[in-house]
Design a protein around this motif. Structure first.
Motif, PDB file in Angstrom:
ATOM      1  N   GLU A  61       0.847  -1.196   0.000  1.00  0.00           N
ATOM      2  CA  GLU A  61       0.000   0.000   0.000  1.00  0.00           C
ATOM      3  C   GLU A  61       0.881   1.242   0.000  1.00  0.00           C
ATOM      4  O   GLU A  61       1.768   1.383   0.842  1.00  0.00           O
ATOM      5  CB  GLU A  61      -0.927   0.032   1.227  1.00  0.00           C
ATOM      6  N   ASN A 118      -4.524   4.722  -2.389  1.00  0.00           N
ATOM      7  CA  ASN A 118      -5.759   5.277  -1.824  1.00  0.00           C
ATOM      8  C   ASN A 118      -6.338   6.342  -2.752  1.00  0.00           C
ATOM      9  O   ASN A 118      -5.599   7.132  -3.336  1.00  0.00           O
ATOM     10  CB  ASN A 118      -5.476   5.903  -0.452  1.00  0.00           C
ATOM     11  N   GLU A 150      -7.752   1.687  -3.165  1.00  0.00           N
ATOM     12  CA  GLU A 150      -8.400   1.603  -1.858  1.00  0.00           C
ATOM     13  C   GLU A 150      -9.324   2.797  -1.723  1.00  0.00           C
ATOM     14  O   GLU A 150      -8.893   3.951  -1.781  1.00  0.00           O
ATOM     15  CB  GLU A 150      -7.351   1.591  -0.736  1.00  0.00           C
ATOM     16  N   ASP A 180     -11.899   0.269   1.824  1.00  0.00           N
ATOM     17  CA  ASP A 180     -11.013   0.563   2.957  1.00  0.00           C
ATOM     18  C   ASP A 180     -11.819   0.954   4.201  1.00  0.00           C
ATOM     19  O   ASP A 180     -12.928   1.486   4.081  1.00  0.00           O
ATOM     20  CB  ASP A 180     -10.093   1.725   2.556  1.00  0.00           C
ATOM     21  N   LYS A 201     -11.476  -4.361   3.260  1.00  0.00           N
ATOM     22  CA  LYS A 201     -10.381  -4.140   4.199  1.00  0.00           C
ATOM     23  C   LYS A 201     -11.000  -3.645   5.495  1.00  0.00           C
ATOM     24  O   LYS A 201     -11.459  -2.507   5.576  1.00  0.00           O
ATOM     25  CB  LYS A 201      -9.443  -3.096   3.589  1.00  0.00           C
TER      26      LYS A 201
HETATM   27 MG    MG Z   1      -5.758   2.493   2.684  1.00  0.00          MG
END
Ligand code: MG
Ligand code: C2E
Ligand code: MG
Ligand code: MG
Length: 287
Positions: A61, A118, A150, A180, A201
Motif C-alpha cells: 500500500e 488510496n 483503496e 477501505d 479491508k
Molecule cells: Mg488504505
C-alpha cells in the motif's frame, strides 16, 4: 475581576481557533507549493500486505509522507483531510498514483505484487479519473491487473448511479477495488451487493477489539463469511501482535496488514529487507 475571569476561556478559544485556521491555511499553501515546485518534500512509503496464513507478500500500500523544511514531518491524517476539502487532493492523488506506479513498475521483482493506492471521493468524481488511471498505467508500464484502488466506505456514500458506473469502468480496466476502513462509515452490508469490489479491508477497530471483546471475533468471522460467499477477499488492517495475526487467520481473513508484518517504508527498504517477496509466478488476479 470576576468578569475578566469569565471571559478568559472565550478569549483562549478564539486564539486557539485562529491559530488552527492559520496552520490549516499554511499547510494547504505549502502542500500546493511542494507539489508544484518541490516534490522532493514528498515521499511514498509502502506497507506490506501479506497472505494471512503464509505471510507471503501479496501487495504494497502506497502511503504518502511529507517532510516540510520548516514544519517538519506533517502526518497524512492532518494534510489529507485538508487537501480533500479542495481540488488540491486531485494533485496529491495524481502525484501518488504516478510516482507509486513508476517506482513499483520499475522493479521486475515486484511483478507478482499488487500496488494499492488510496483514492478520495473528490478524485473519483472529478471527471478525469478514468483517463488518469489508464494514462498513468500506460506511461509507467504498470499493469492495471496489478493495481488496486483503496476507497473508503464513507467515500462512496452517497452512492449514486454515476459513481457506480465509474467503479464498473475501473474494474473493466482490470484494476481491483478494495473497500477501505470497512465497518466504520455509514456502513452498509446492504450496499455491498451492488459494489464491484474484490477486497474488503476491515477497519483497524475490529482487530483492536479482538482481545477484549470476544464478539469482535464473531463479527469479523461473520464479515469474512459474507465476503467469501460473494467471492470477495478480506484484508485485516492494523495487525500489531502475533496473537492478533493468529486470530485473523483463524477466522479466515485472506490478507493481513499492520506493524506486526511491517511498517510503511521506502521501496528500497522493502526490496532490500523483505525476504518474503514471492518468486514463483502466479496471476496477480489471484488476490
Ligand atoms: Mg488504505
Ligand atoms: P489508511 O488508508 O486506512 O491507511 C492505514 C493507516 O494505518 C496508515 O496511516 C498506516 O501507516 C497505519 N497503520 C498500518 N498498520 C498499522 C498498525 O498496525 N497500527 C497502527 N496504529 N497503524 C497502522 P497513515 O500512513 O498515517 O495514513 C493515514 C490515512 O491517510 C490513510 O488511512 C489514508 O486514508 C490517508 N492517506 C495516506 N496516503 C494517502 C494518499 O496518497 N491518498 C489518499 N487519498 N489518502 C491517503
Ligand atoms: Mg484503512
Ligand atoms: Mg494498515
Amino acid at each position: 475581576q470576576a468578569r475578566k475571569a469569565s471571559r478568559e476561556p472565550y478569549v483562549q478559544f478564539r486564539t486557539q481557533h485562529r491559530e488552527e485556521l492559520q496552520r490549516r491555511q499554511r499547510i494547504e499553501e505549502e502542500l500546493r507549493r511542494a507539489l508544484d515546485t518541490d516534490p522532493s518534500q514528498l515521499e511514498i512509503h509502502y506497507q506490506p500486505i501479506v497472505s494471512a496464513d503464509s505471510g507471503t507478500l501479496v501487495a504494497l500500500e502506497a502511503l504518502l509522507r511529507w517532510t516540510h523544511p520548516d514544519l517538519g514531518s506533517v502526518p497524512p491524517t492532518e494534510f489529507i483531510p485538508l487537501a480533500e476539502q479542495s481540488t488540491l487532493i486531485d494533485k496529491v492523488g495524481a502525484h501518488v498514483l504516478a510516482t507509486a506506479c513508476a517506482e513499483v513498475a520499475a522493479n521486475p521483482q515486484l511483478r507478482q505484487v499488487m500496488l494499492c493506492v488510496n483514492a478520495s471521493r473528490r478524485e473519483l468524481t472529478n471527471g478525469e479519473f478514468l483517463r488518469r488511471l489508464s494514462e498513468t498505467c500506460e506511461q509507467t508500464g504498470m499493469d492495471p491487473h496489478s493495481l488496486c484502488l483503496e476507497i473508503t466506505e464513507s467515500a462512496l456514500a452517497p452512492l449514486d448511479g454515476g459513481l457506480l458506473a465509474l467503479l464498473r469502468h475501473i474494474r473493466a480496466l482490470g484494476i481491483q477495488i478494495s473497500l477501505d476502513d470497512f465497518g466504520t462509515g455509514a456502513s452498509s452490508l446492504s450496499e455491498l451487493y451492488r459494489l464491484p469490489v474484490g477486497i474488503l479491508k476491515t477497519a483497524k477497530a475490529f482487530v483492536d477489539a479482538l482481545e477484549e471483546h470476544p464478539s469482535a471475533r464473531t463479527i469479523l468471522s461473520g464479515i469474512v463469511d459474507v465476503a467469501h460467499a460473494m467471492g470477495v477477499r478480506v484484508t485485516a488492517e492494523g495487525v500489531e501482535t502475533a496473537s492478533q495475526a493468529a486470530t485473523i487467520a483463524a477466522v479466515g481473513c485472506d490478507l493481513a496488514q499492520g506493524y506486526h508484518f511491517g511498517r510503511p517504508k521506502p521501496l528500497v527498504e522493502i526490496l532490500t529487507e523483505d525476504p518474503v517477496i514471492p518468486s514463483t509466478p502466479g496471476p496477480p488476479d489471484d488476490l
